[in-house]
Scaffold this active site. Structure first.
Site, PDB file in Angstrom:
ATOM      1  CE1 TYR A 227     -49.822  10.055 -50.203  1.00 13.02           C
ATOM      2  CE2 TYR A 227     -51.748   9.290 -51.421  1.00 13.02           C
ATOM      3  CZ  TYR A 227     -51.007  10.319 -50.867  1.00 13.02           C
ATOM      4  OH  TYR A 227     -51.449  11.616 -50.965  1.00 13.02           O
TER       5      TYR A 227
ATOM      6  CG  ASP B 250     -45.949  10.471 -48.564  1.00 14.44           C
ATOM      7  OD1 ASP B 250     -45.545  10.734 -47.414  1.00 14.44           O
ATOM      8  OD2 ASP B 250     -46.589  11.267 -49.266  1.00 14.44           O
TER       9      ASP B 250
ATOM     10  CG  HIS C 182     -43.163  13.903 -51.803  1.00 12.18           C
ATOM     11  ND1 HIS C 182     -43.234  13.395 -50.532  1.00 12.18           N
ATOM     12  CD2 HIS C 182     -44.346  14.535 -52.024  1.00 12.18           C
ATOM     13  CE1 HIS C 182     -44.406  13.698 -50.008  1.00 12.18           C
ATOM     14  NE2 HIS C 182     -45.105  14.383 -50.897  1.00 12.18           N
TER      15      HIS C 182
END
Length: 386
Positions: free
Chosen positions: A48, A79, A162
């Site tokens: 992330y 991500d 997302h």
């Protein structure tokens, strides 16, 4: 928010793998799992990345940590908070700007020979995983793993802003599992089910009068009939729910695509309503799962033997043999192959591989002079202890 930041790697419990090493990154932004599956080592990475493209140090630190796993295939997802292709991975209106983070990611890709798995399957397609029309959620995998890939796809955004991205790899096999039927007690609260059960009992006793049958046999037969009726009803209800879920997913996907091409407030509100309906269906599924957990502990909470048996049964399932090597050093993963391997092993375990001549054994034993007790010593040994 430091309290909400974190990454995890979830693995289905019946996957036959061996954990070799786990490495955690700073601030809960990365985790690496080195495992062995089907005689192949593989590195799973979940990240992330920090928001914003101005600080590339996260990816340089990640690059340094990955150096210790040299020549091991990598599957990295998460991500990235940065696009790879400045032309395809953003909306058309965005101005291209090569940031330091973008350079750091491409260095990482080059150093470890990684590829964007979705972009390989869709080389010129425009699609976005983030609501602001950016492609920032990625799966980067080693180029050597491409041959075993089946498919890559972007799922729909249902609750989060997302969109999940998925790909299927043939090197990770699911195993068959057995299921025990259990009555869904919540169905009995439905008037439709109550009517169904009453009618089934009434019809059963019309065909099977109480006075002409053994009570125990009659009760067991009635349970079997009711079980069949309830399984049929629950199956049809599940199919309807799955169909509705699938239709909602497709509607959300179509609305999202239309919104990407032409944004309007009405379309946006319509999309939010569909997500609300989808969220309600998922919430019902989660509530039922929690109900099952609470029910098990409520029924057995004050009865130690039942609760212990319930926990031991789950522990037994988790300790099932998922993988075994046969005599040719090949890994067997299905229940059938594992059972056959055990059978072959134990059938040969006590079988002598040499031919035995009985006369040689007799000759050997006759030549051995074994010591023996004298008659007096033997009587003393067999006498009562006093």
């Amino acid at each position: 928010d430091g309290k909400s930041r974190g990454v995890a790697i979830l693995i289905k419990k019946n996957i036959p793998f061996t954990e070799i090493k786990v490495v955690k990154g700073e601030e809960g932004r990365a985790i690496m799992l080195l495992w062995e599956i089907m005689s192949q080592k593989m590195l799973l990475v979940n990240i992330y990345a920090p928001v914003g493209g101005g600080d590339p140090t996260f990816f340089y630190r990640l690059n340094a940590k990955l150096q210790q796993f040299n020549d091991i295939p990598i599957i990295m997802g998460g991500d990235f908070n940065e696009v790879l292709d400045l032309q395809l991975d953003r909306s058309i209106k965005a101005k291209p700007h090569i940031s330091g983070t973008n350079r750091a990611i491409h260095t990482l890709i080059s150093d470890f020979n990684l590829v964007d798995v979705w972009r390989v399957v869709n080389p010129t397609t425009r699609n976005y995983t983030f609501f602001s029309h950016s492609w920032i959620d990625l799966f980067l995998i080693s180029r050597s793993l491409l041959g075993d890939m089946f498919a890559a796809d972007i799922e729909i955004r249902t609750i989060s802003d997302h969109a999940p991205i998925s790909f299927t790899h043939s090197g990770i096999l699911g195993l068959e599992r057995s299921r025990n039927w259990r009555l869904n007690a919540s169905l009995l609260q439905l008037l439709e089910v109550q009517t169904l059960v009453k009618k089934a009992i009434s019809d059963f006793y019309k065909c099977n009068p109480k006075g002409e049958s053994d009570t125990g046999l009659l009760w067991d037969t009635l349970k079997a009939v009711l079980r069949g009726k309830l399984i049929s009803y629950a199956t049809n209800r599940k199919k309807e729910r799955l169909q509705k879920t699938s239709e909602l997913e497709q509607e959300i996907k179509d609305k999202e695509l239309a919104l990407k091409l032409n944004f309007s407030l009405d379309s946006f509100h319509s999309l939010q309503y569909l997500k609300y309906e989808f969220n309600k269906l998922m919430s019902q599924k989660v509530e039922f799962a929690l109900f099952r957990v609470r029910q098990s502990y409520f029924e057995a909470g004050e009865k130690v033997s039942k609760l212990l048996a319930y926990r031991l049964r789950k522990l037994t399932v988790s300790n099932n043999i998922r993988l075994i090597k046969n005599e040719f050093n090949r890994q067997m993963v299905t229940n059938r192959d594992i059972n056959v391997t055990f059978k072959q092993f134990y059938s040969k375990l006590y079988t002598s591989e040499s031919k035995v001549d009985i006369s040689d054994i007799d000759t050997y034993l006759m030549d051995i002079k074994l010591p023996c007790l004298s008659p007096g010593d033997r009587d003393a040994v067999e006498a009562p202890i006093g």
